[in-house]
Design a protein around this motif. Sequence first.
Motif, PDB file in Angstrom:
ATOM      1  N   ALA A  36      -5.834  49.057 -92.488  1.00 42.34           N
ATOM      2  CA  ALA A  36      -5.677  50.517 -92.446  1.00 42.34           C
ATOM      3  C   ALA A  36      -4.727  50.904 -91.317  1.00 42.34           C
ATOM      4  O   ALA A  36      -3.879  51.791 -91.456  1.00 42.34           O
ATOM      5  CB  ALA A  36      -7.026  51.191 -92.268  1.00 42.34           C
ATOM      6  N   TRP A  37      -4.858  50.210 -90.189  1.00 40.06           N
ATOM      7  CA  TRP A  37      -3.958  50.509 -89.058  1.00 40.06           C
ATOM      8  C   TRP A  37      -2.518  50.097 -89.374  1.00 40.06           C
ATOM      9  O   TRP A  37      -1.567  50.673 -88.870  1.00 40.06           O
ATOM     10  CB  TRP A  37      -4.482  49.818 -87.788  1.00 40.06           C
ATOM     11  CG  TRP A  37      -3.595  50.091 -86.613  1.00 40.06           C
ATOM     12  CD1 TRP A  37      -2.787  49.201 -85.982  1.00 40.06           C
ATOM     13  CD2 TRP A  37      -3.392  51.346 -85.959  1.00 40.06           C
ATOM     14  NE1 TRP A  37      -2.098  49.817 -84.968  1.00 40.06           N
ATOM     15  CE2 TRP A  37      -2.451  51.144 -84.931  1.00 40.06           C
ATOM     16  CE3 TRP A  37      -3.923  52.633 -86.139  1.00 40.06           C
ATOM     17  CZ2 TRP A  37      -2.014  52.152 -84.086  1.00 40.06           C
ATOM     18  CZ3 TRP A  37      -3.495  53.649 -85.309  1.00 40.06           C
ATOM     19  CH2 TRP A  37      -2.546  53.419 -84.296  1.00 40.06           C
ATOM     20  N   ASP A  38      -2.364  49.098 -90.291  1.00 40.54           N
ATOM     21  CA  ASP A  38      -1.023  48.689 -90.699  1.00 40.54           C
ATOM     22  C   ASP A  38      -0.266  49.805 -91.415  1.00 40.54           C
ATOM     23  O   ASP A  38       0.954  49.726 -91.550  1.00 40.54           O
ATOM     24  CB  ASP A  38      -1.087  47.478 -91.650  1.00 40.54           C
ATOM     25  CG  ASP A  38      -1.457  46.207 -90.916  1.00 40.54           C
ATOM     26  OD1 ASP A  38      -1.369  46.189 -89.676  1.00 40.54           O
ATOM     27  OD2 ASP A  38      -1.851  45.238 -91.592  1.00 40.54           O
ATOM     28  N   THR A  39      -0.986  50.807 -91.915  1.00 40.17           N
ATOM     29  CA  THR A  39      -0.281  51.885 -92.627  1.00 40.17           C
ATOM     30  C   THR A  39       0.463  52.819 -91.674  1.00 40.17           C
ATOM     31  O   THR A  39       1.166  53.717 -92.118  1.00 40.17           O
ATOM     32  CB  THR A  39      -1.252  52.741 -93.476  1.00 40.17           C
ATOM     33  OG1 THR A  39      -2.225  53.336 -92.608  1.00 40.17           O
ATOM     34  CG2 THR A  39      -1.932  51.910 -94.542  1.00 40.17           C
ATOM     35  N   VAL A  40       0.292  52.594 -90.354  1.00 45.95           N
ATOM     36  CA  VAL A  40       1.028  53.421 -89.389  1.00 45.95           C
ATOM     37  C   VAL A  40       2.394  52.780 -89.140  1.00 45.95           C
ATOM     38  O   VAL A  40       2.469  51.640 -88.696  1.00 45.95           O
ATOM     39  CB  VAL A  40       0.262  53.521 -88.050  1.00 45.95           C
ATOM     40  CG1 VAL A  40       0.978  54.475 -87.102  1.00 45.95           C
ATOM     41  CG2 VAL A  40      -1.167  53.953 -88.288  1.00 45.95           C
ATOM     42  N   PRO A  41       3.473  53.485 -89.470  1.00 47.23           N
ATOM     43  CA  PRO A  41       4.796  52.909 -89.174  1.00 47.23           C
ATOM     44  C   PRO A  41       5.065  52.932 -87.671  1.00 47.23           C
ATOM     45  O   PRO A  41       4.272  53.469 -86.899  1.00 47.23           O
ATOM     46  CB  PRO A  41       5.759  53.821 -89.923  1.00 47.23           C
ATOM     47  CG  PRO A  41       5.036  55.097 -90.148  1.00 47.23           C
ATOM     48  CD  PRO A  41       3.561  54.807 -90.103  1.00 47.23           C
ATOM     49  N   SER A  42       6.167  52.336 -87.253  1.00 42.77           N
ATOM     50  CA  SER A  42       6.479  52.248 -85.834  1.00 42.77           C
ATOM     51  C   SER A  42       6.722  53.640 -85.244  1.00 42.77           C
ATOM     52  O   SER A  42       7.760  54.256 -85.481  1.00 42.77           O
ATOM     53  CB  SER A  42       7.709  51.365 -85.637  1.00 42.77           C
ATOM     54  OG  SER A  42       8.171  51.523 -84.316  1.00 42.77           O
ATOM     55  N   VAL A  43       5.737  54.130 -84.482  1.00 39.79           N
ATOM     56  CA  VAL A  43       5.814  55.504 -83.970  1.00 39.79           C
ATOM     57  C   VAL A  43       7.001  55.730 -83.026  1.00 39.79           C
ATOM     58  O   VAL A  43       7.749  56.691 -83.201  1.00 39.79           O
ATOM     59  CB  VAL A  43       4.472  55.916 -83.317  1.00 39.79           C
ATOM     60  CG1 VAL A  43       4.566  57.300 -82.701  1.00 39.79           C
ATOM     61  CG2 VAL A  43       3.361  55.861 -84.345  1.00 39.79           C
ATOM     62  N   PRO A  44       7.220  54.839 -82.035  1.00 37.97           N
ATOM     63  CA  PRO A  44       8.351  55.118 -81.119  1.00 37.97           C
ATOM     64  C   PRO A  44       9.694  55.171 -81.860  1.00 37.97           C
ATOM     65  O   PRO A  44      10.525  56.038 -81.578  1.00 37.97           O
ATOM     66  CB  PRO A  44       8.323  53.928 -80.153  1.00 37.97           C
ATOM     67  CG  PRO A  44       6.954  53.365 -80.241  1.00 37.97           C
ATOM     68  CD  PRO A  44       6.465  53.648 -81.629  1.00 37.97           C
TER      69      PRO A  44
END
Lengths: 525, 385
Positions: free
Chosen positions: A381-389
């Motif tokens: 589930a956390w993998d669904t976050v793309p690279s925020v910076p």
Amino acid sequence: MELNVVDLSRLQFAMTALYHFLFVPLTLGLSILLAIMETVYVMTGRRIWRQMTKFWGVLFGINFAIGVSTGIVMEFQFGMNWSYYSHYVGDIFGAPLAIEGLMAFFLEATFVGLFFFGWDRLSKVGHLITTWAVALGSNLSALWILIANGWMQNPAGAAFNPQTMRMEVADFYEVLTNPVAQAKFVHTVSAGYVTASIFVLGVSAWYLLKGRHVELAKRSMTVAASFGLAAALSVVVLGDESGYLTTEHQKMKLAAIEAMWETEPAPAAFTAFGLPSMKDRETHFAVRIPWAMGLIATRSLTTQIPGIDQLTERAEDRIKSGIVAFDALQKIRAAGSSAAVSDADRKAFEDNGADLGYALLLKRYVDDPRTATPEQIKAAAWDTVPSVPTLFWSFRIMVGLGLFFIALMATFFWLSARRTLDRYRGLLWIAVLAIPLPWIAAEFGWVVAEIGRQPWIIEGVLPTAAAVSSLGAATVLTTIVGFVCIYTVLIVIEMALMLRAIRKGPEPDEEPEAELIPANLVAAE
Amino acid sequence: MILHTLIDYDTLRVIWWLLLGVLLIGFAVMDGFDLGTDILLPFVAKTDIERRTVINSIGPVWEGNQVWLILGGGAIFAAWPPLYAVSFSGFYLAMFAILFALILRPVGFKYRSKRDSAAWRNGWDWALFIGGLVPALVMGVAVGNVLQGVPFHFNGDLRVFYDGTTLFELLNPFGLLAGLLSVTMLVMHGAGWLMLKTDGPIAERARAFGSLAAVATIVLFAIGGAWLWFGHFGYRITSEIVAGGPSNPLAKSVELARGAWFVNYATHSWMMLAPALGFVGALGSLALLRAGKGGFSWLLSSVSILGIISTVGLSMFPFILPSSVDPRSSLTVWDASSSHLTLFIMLVCALVFVPIIIAYTSWVYRVLWGKVDPREIGRDGSHAY
């Protein structure tokens, strides 16, 4: 670090796409500017406009040829490096590409030869039609490519078919009228118009600074500034933002762009600057403007924007539902004929099938998603976050440049209206130095759109890691090296040709200029 | 959408198989003559102005012609997704070689005459030669390998695995024969074009090389046919054929069958027309080259191309891409297409746009009709390459 096929294939695709996109925006915008200039020529008969069309046409031609060849690379690469993707969604994704060829690319490429070789063979109007055909072709081409790309961001109008193990078209009209695709089309072609306008503006400014081709330069600047101002406003006002709220993952993209780690009560604050950290899941040294985010994104004071925390929770639910779908799919396939499928399995797949792709996110951790542990589900589930910076900064650079373009265009529009284009040398220098900036903005725009789509190749349907061809890493590395070599040579040659053509300036026009006021007209006493 | 059920799924599949042929033939006829012209460039033109004349004979049209390849790629992606996935990833490095050559071409055209150095221009002329030769050769080699069967298989998720080892495996004797045939066919075709568009020594040399290529085409095509007859080629579907079923290649069974590529001609004797056209077209093209009729020779070499490519397609029908290591993974007309709806939508698009494309392409060629005038090339303000 061990190089794997997924990362190498992504690297190659990013490299070739970003490279291709160096040529596309200029083609999109300059084709229209050429058509406008030639229209003025045909309507007024003033030969300087013909000279302008031919001069900017030379630069257009240098750019166009490389755009074509690098475009073929893009089309072939889906099959070469992303063969499971091609199998999985070719039924939908292939159609816009083929229609692009039929409707747009033939038009553009067939008439581009005539544009160059037809000056002496065609009537004035005949040649004008040719130029408009090139402009129309290139812009329609962008439309179909962005319908294809829009579908990757928001896969509307399609359903999974267990018998063929792929996505198939359910409603083609939904694919065509995809709101994400529409927003992207307007945004991208406007960005192309801005690119071409700044290019024409900057080169003309250089001529004014050198005192060369002054008449041509001033007229070119007037066209570029008026067209460019409208386009620059359109890029920002009709920007991509409108598409972000349509789907779950576009919401994730928005949250990542804004580094909204937690859901805030509406209207949310806008983080102007800060240092987002994926590890700490927070933004250090954040400078926040209250209310701004909520107002920009939702145009209301009460609508809440979900933050990354809330969106990963939802992703976790969808992974769990995806596992049910995955299980049902295995049973449906084991049953063989559709008659042998039990009603319970059929219903389980119908209810949860939309989340099947989420189960495939677990393939990174386990072979069979059904055996995943709660920790693995959380990690996926956390993998669904793309690279925020990456998104946070790319977006801010792009937007900052976009606002600068509006200011630049407005300034030159004003100068042009006051007929004082050559008065302020400082401003002319700014225009010259601004030439590379629209390319930078466009490349970062691609980064926001496509890095923001990760970890999906098709949002919610197929993870990028599952989509690659079964190639060896060494093979992909070979072609990367090959592309780097030929593309480097190509860009050097292209730049040299451009600079040479600019230094050389327009071809002198021997024919007499048309008289706007007939010579036999006698002034009144 | 209910409309698409007006045409049966199996009928649509056959239509799209025909359209696949139309696209490949369209590419070979339209882009083929400018690839052939590139290959002939260093041989038919000796002086700089001769070479520029040759390049400018295809200068205004090669970009439009190349769209046949782009459309071909797009249409295979849309109508035959498994074929697109298997062939493009399986022939990975071969595809890269084609791309490399195709990137070289436009740069060659645009940059060759921008500097005066003889070594510079000569270098680019050879780059153009490679830009024409490599795609012609590699595509022919690929077809030669398809006829023999390509080493790939699908797993249960329909993920494709290519089981070949190196690029050089493709360069087997039959593959090379097909590659050579493809080159000679396009050289014959390019020679007709050059005779149509140029005068004097270029046209004379084009006639000589073109005649040679036409003879080679006839000989190689005949050897290829004999090889197919005596070789171990051919596959046969052994399970019941479901022509309108879902596109899942693994649902059937297939066996290697010597001589199976000749079965269609035995049952449908009209299909013999295809190889016949291949020979007759090349012979006619040869005769017309000798007679100095470039334009008509070009038309007849187009007929030869039509015949040769159709022969490949008809011999294999219903196979499109047989697998040598796992025959049941083979792609056929009945199990490698898009969905019923997509095939229908794409057919409507093709029916609307292809006539429009043909109309404006013809108009452009009419405007550009006539021989290339070498005196025009160096003129100020000319956009010639």
